[in-house]
Structure formats: structure tokens, C-alpha cells
Design a protein around this motif. Structure first.
Motif, mmCIF file in Angstrom:
data_model
loop_
_atom_site.group_PDB
_atom_site.id
_atom_site.type_symbol
_atom_site.label_atom_id
_atom_site.label_comp_id
_atom_site.label_asym_id
_atom_site.label_seq_id
_atom_site.Cartn_x
_atom_site.Cartn_y
_atom_site.Cartn_z
ATOM 1 N N VAL A 105 0.849 -1.193 0.000
ATOM 2 C CA VAL A 105 0.000 0.000 0.000
ATOM 3 C C VAL A 105 0.881 1.237 0.000
ATOM 4 C CG1 VAL A 105 -2.001 -1.095 1.081
ATOM 5 C CG2 VAL A 105 -0.286 0.018 2.517
ATOM 6 N N ARG A 106 0.426 2.256 -0.675
ATOM 7 C CA ARG A 106 1.195 3.489 -0.815
ATOM 8 C C ARG A 106 0.760 4.570 0.161
ATOM 9 N NH1 ARG A 106 0.921 0.978 -5.656
ATOM 10 N NH2 ARG A 106 2.734 1.108 -7.021
ATOM 11 N N ARG A 107 -0.433 4.405 0.731
ATOM 12 C CA ARG A 107 -0.986 5.427 1.608
ATOM 13 C C ARG A 107 -1.686 4.748 2.782
ATOM 14 N NH1 ARG A 107 -2.689 5.552 -3.562
ATOM 15 N NH2 ARG A 107 -1.610 7.051 -4.863
ATOM 16 N N VAL A 108 -1.487 5.286 3.976
ATOM 17 C CA VAL A 108 -2.092 4.696 5.165
ATOM 18 C C VAL A 108 -2.728 5.804 6.005
ATOM 19 C CG1 VAL A 108 -1.667 3.383 7.281
ATOM 20 C CG2 VAL A 108 -0.383 2.847 5.212
ATOM 21 N N PRO A 109 -4.026 5.678 6.332
ATOM 22 C CA PRO A 109 -4.647 6.644 7.235
ATOM 23 C C PRO A 109 -4.068 6.506 8.646
ATOM 24 C CG PRO A 109 -6.306 5.374 6.049
ATOM 25 C CD PRO A 109 -4.983 4.715 5.811
#
Length: 172
Positions: free
Chosen positions: A100-104
């Protein structure tokens, strides 16, 4: 001392609700120059994430009307999220493993407080780690490309961005 996510994350990210139109979400991604938006309810409670890939595959590829389709119809709800206190090195390993490239980033009861993206890591002082995580996240999975339903989704995290297949073909 280890770097914490809080030191490099984007604070107060733009977010959308499940009722936001897909067109509005896509326009916001364009305006903010981001590839994903957290989906929230009740002001800040994280309930999902919508990515540019969700728009391309589920809306455009699925023949949906972006003006009438809402984010809740296409967003991923099984989302990997971390806290600001997580160690950045551990977060990078997890991002690489889950591709994954983005994590909340959340606190308390899934209250959204930030986003951790490849760009945030690249701006930090972890040049070696940045290169390694970008390489690992972008590495195509091994084995056959099996069409159909979910294949081996044993991880608790959902892959919100699949690696791209880009083959250059000569113009003839």
C-alpha cells in the motif's frame, strides 16, 4: 530514538463522506494532488478509503455514472490504519508487505488525524528506507495473474493499490 509517524505524516488530510459523489471525490483528488482520500462519518471517524484506482476500476470500468455514484459504493472499507505513535520503520515494513502506498493515521476510536504516504516518507530523512519501501511496494507479486475473485487474502489489511503493469510498446 526511532522516528514516529507523527513526525512525517500529513496532518488534517482532506476527506470525503460515503455520500460524496465520485465526481466530487475525483475532483478533490485532482485539486489536492493525491491518489486517495479517507472516507469519514460523524466528522472524523474513518470508515474507508477511496483511491484513484477505485474510481478507474469500479466506476469507469464498471460503467457507473460518477455524478450519481457515491463514494460509499466504491470505497474500500477494510483499511489498514496506524496511529501517530507507531514507529516509522515498522510502518514502512508494513506498507511494503501489504503493498500500500498510503495509510490513514487514526487516534482513539478511528478518529482520522493524518495520512502517511510515500511522499511523506520521501520528504523525511530516511532516504535508504524510502528507496526500499518504494521498491517493495511497487514490486509485482510473484506467481500467476489469476482472474476472478479474491485470491489469498489472508492478511487483515486490504490492498488498496495494486501494482501497475506498464509495458512500453513501440509505436508502429
Amino acid at each position: 530514538m526511532a522516528t514516529k509517524i507523527a513526525e512525517v505524516m500529513t496532518q488534517r488530510p482532506r476527506a470525503v463522506t460515503v455520500q460524496t459523489s465520485v465526481r466530487e471525490a475525483a475532483q478533490l483528488m485532482k485539486d489536492e494532488d493525491v491518489g486517495s482520500l479517507p472516507v469519514v462519518e460523524d466528522g472524523a471517524r474513518l470508515v474507508g478509503i477511496v483511491t484513484d484506482r477505485d474510481v478507474a476500476v469500479r466506476v469507469v470500468g464498471g460503467g457507473l455514472d460518477p455524478d450519481t455514484a457515491v463514494v460509499g459504493d466504491v470505497a474500500s472499507t477494510d483499511v489498514l490504519a496506524l496511529t501517530p505513535d507507531h514507529d516509522l520503520d515498522e510502518a514502512l515494513k508494513l506498507m511494503a508487505r501489504e503493498q500500500v502506498r498510503r495509510v490513514p493515521i487514526v487516534v482513539r476510536e478511528n478518529e482520522l488525524v493524518g495520512m502517511l504516504a510515500q511522499a511523506d516518507v520521501a520528504r523525511s530523512e530516511k532516504e535508504k528506507a524510502t528507496g526500499e519501501v518504494v521498491e517493495a511496494i511497487s514490486r509485482p507479486p510473484r506467481g500467476p495473474r489469476v482472474a476472478g475473485g479474491d485470491v489469498d487474502r489472508s492478511s487483515n489489511a486490504r490492498r488498496t493499490d495494486a501494482p501497475r503493469e506498464e509495458e512500453e510498446r513501440p509505436n508502429s
